[in-house]
Design a protein around this motif. Structure first.
Motif, mmCIF file in Angstrom:
data_model
loop_
_atom_site.group_PDB
_atom_site.id
_atom_site.type_symbol
_atom_site.label_atom_id
_atom_site.label_comp_id
_atom_site.label_asym_id
_atom_site.label_seq_id
_atom_site.Cartn_x
_atom_site.Cartn_y
_atom_site.Cartn_z
ATOM 1 N N UNK A 100 115.365 -20.978 49.108
ATOM 2 C CA UNK A 100 114.218 -21.006 50.026
ATOM 3 C C UNK A 100 114.016 -22.351 50.700
ATOM 4 N N UNK A 101 114.163 -23.449 49.971
ATOM 5 C CA UNK A 101 113.771 -24.745 50.511
ATOM 6 C C UNK A 101 114.961 -25.603 50.934
ATOM 7 N N UNK A 102 116.112 -24.991 51.209
ATOM 8 C CA UNK A 102 117.280 -25.746 51.655
ATOM 9 C C UNK A 102 117.934 -25.019 52.823
ATOM 10 N N UNK A 103 118.879 -25.688 53.467
ATOM 11 C CA UNK A 103 119.671 -25.072 54.525
ATOM 12 C C UNK A 103 121.038 -24.659 53.998
ATOM 13 N N UNK A 104 121.116 -24.344 52.716
ATOM 14 C CA UNK A 104 122.390 -23.992 52.095
ATOM 15 C C UNK A 104 122.596 -22.477 52.110
ATOM 16 N N UNK A 105 123.826 -22.089 52.347
ATOM 17 C CA UNK A 105 124.261 -20.697 52.247
ATOM 18 C C UNK A 105 125.350 -20.653 51.188
ATOM 19 N N UNK A 106 125.128 -19.845 50.148
ATOM 20 C CA UNK A 106 126.061 -19.832 49.021
ATOM 21 C C UNK A 106 126.477 -18.403 48.706
ATOM 22 N N UNK A 138 129.411 -20.319 41.974
ATOM 23 C CA UNK A 138 128.855 -20.335 43.317
ATOM 24 C C UNK A 138 129.669 -21.254 44.231
ATOM 25 N N UNK A 139 129.819 -20.856 45.496
ATOM 26 C CA UNK A 139 130.505 -21.642 46.521
ATOM 27 C C UNK A 139 129.580 -21.832 47.708
ATOM 28 N N UNK A 140 129.536 -23.071 48.220
ATOM 29 C CA UNK A 140 128.687 -23.349 49.370
ATOM 30 C C UNK A 140 129.465 -23.186 50.667
ATOM 31 N N UNK A 141 128.856 -22.594 51.659
ATOM 32 C CA UNK A 141 129.466 -22.421 52.972
ATOM 33 C C UNK A 141 129.124 -23.640 53.831
ATOM 34 N N UNK A 142 130.145 -24.276 54.400
ATOM 35 C CA UNK A 142 129.918 -25.422 55.277
ATOM 36 C C UNK A 142 129.515 -24.945 56.666
ATOM 37 N N UNK A 168 117.719 -18.838 36.502
ATOM 38 C CA UNK A 168 118.664 -18.108 35.656
ATOM 39 C C UNK A 168 119.875 -17.659 36.461
ATOM 40 N N UNK A 169 120.960 -18.431 36.321
ATOM 41 C CA UNK A 169 122.235 -18.155 36.984
ATOM 42 C C UNK A 169 122.135 -18.233 38.506
ATOM 43 N N UNK A 170 121.120 -18.925 39.002
ATOM 44 C CA UNK A 170 121.018 -19.147 40.436
ATOM 45 C C UNK A 170 121.843 -20.347 40.867
ATOM 46 N N UNK A 171 122.033 -20.541 42.178
ATOM 47 C CA UNK A 171 122.846 -21.663 42.667
ATOM 48 C C UNK A 171 122.051 -22.949 42.792
ATOM 49 N N UNK A 172 122.714 -24.069 42.527
ATOM 50 C CA UNK A 172 122.164 -25.399 42.781
ATOM 51 C C UNK A 172 120.812 -25.629 42.100
#
Length: 307
Positions: free
Chosen positions: A78-84, A96-100, A48-52
């Motif tokens: 939890x299961x990715x190396x993404x920071x959003x 949402x925006x992903x940080x490279x 619910x309105x979470x990223x990716x």
């Protein structure tokens, strides 16, 4: 320096922790839930309105001091190396925006300025996936910015070359690369036409079809015709309709013979060259009718005088 940054970051987290609404992460059923205070957040087994479309994750929620309608969320699924992250502005959440970072940024996937300039002969043929300033000596049509991109396996690139000023500053050309054979070939350069160069006196256009949904202005138009020009009307063997036959045709069809009807023109338009030939044919036939009538009038005058 690193120790100072680490200490500052730890103090920031400590301050957030001490002043947070929640002293431990609170599981939210909807990430749009807004408590008007900073704190640790998490979500479990929902999107619910979470990223990716991530079903699990943790993060921080930050509120603006003095006006808690504004703030932000920073989360890690939890299961990715993404920071959003995303921000809230006047009770409305932005996307949402992903940080490279080093784990998800691949430089080869992004266009980069590889060298300041290229100028050696044919060096443009080896320039791939990037941008630079290219001199015409390198094989480009213009002195100016060069961009090369695309390229399946590096064999199907597209290049754009622009003129920075010597050619008027309004020229841009492109070419593509054909990698179907063992020898990768560059196709010829083609210049793009636009409002800045289409009216130049040195531009010649050759095309198969030209569609203009509006006015077409020109000083001169020359139309080639595959149909015979109707000078044959004046040949002795040419047979035209009699005036009686012509009158009957016009009454029935409401148009001249061989001339399309208004309905046909509305549907299909006209071929300019073909129509001009048909109109000239009608003028030539009309000329013959006038000559014949002149002879009839002269004969009538002659008979009248003899009587």
């Amino acid at each position: 320096m690193k120790k100072n940054l680490l200490l500052t970051f730890c103090l920031l987290l400590l301050n957030i922790h001490l002043n947070a609404q929640w002293q431990s992460p609170v599981s939210l059923d909807n990430l749009n839930t807004w408590s008007s205070k900073s704190g640790f957040i998490s979500w479990y087994n929902h999107t619910n309105n979470g990223p990716k479309a991530a079903a699990y994750g943790n993060g921080l929620q930050l509120a603006l001091s003095g006006d808690e309608r504004f703030g932000a969320q920073i989360v890690i699924p939890t299961f990715t190396d993404q920071l959003l992250f995303r921000r809230k502005s006047a009770d409305a959440w932005n996307g949402w925006n992903e940080v490279w970072h080093s784990g998800n940024l691949e430089p080869l996937n992004f266009m980069q300025k590889k060298v300041a300039t290229i100028k050696d002969a044919l060096s443009v043929n080896d320039f791939k996936n990037g941008y630079t300033f290219a001199y015409a000596t390198s094989g480009t049509p213009w002195n100016g910015a060069l961009m090369s991109f695309g390229g399946l396996n590096g064999n199907y690139d597209c290049q754009f070359s622009t003129d920075y000023g010597p050619g008027g500053g309004s020229r841009i050309s492109f070419r593509t690369q054909n990698g179907d054979s063992n020898t990768v070939l560059w196709n010829p350069w083609n210049e793009l036409y636009h409002a800045g160069n289409i009216n130049k006196a040195d531009i010649s256009l050759v095309c198969k079809d030209l569609l203009a949904n509006g006015n077409l202005w020109a000083k001169e138009i020359q139309v080639a015709s595959n149909n015979p020009w109707p000078d044959y009307v004046f040949e002795p063997a040419y047979e035209k309709l009699s005036l009686t036959e012509l009158e009957s045709f016009v009454k029935i069809n409401k148009r001249l013979p061989e001339i399309p009807s208004a309905t046909e023109v509305m549907k299909d338009g006209i071929n300019v060259g073909d129509m001009n030939a048909k109109l000239l044919k009608k003028i030539e036939e009309l000329t013959l009718y006038v000559i014949e009538l002149k002879h009839e009038v002269d004969n009538l005058k002659k008979d009248t005088k003899q009587k």
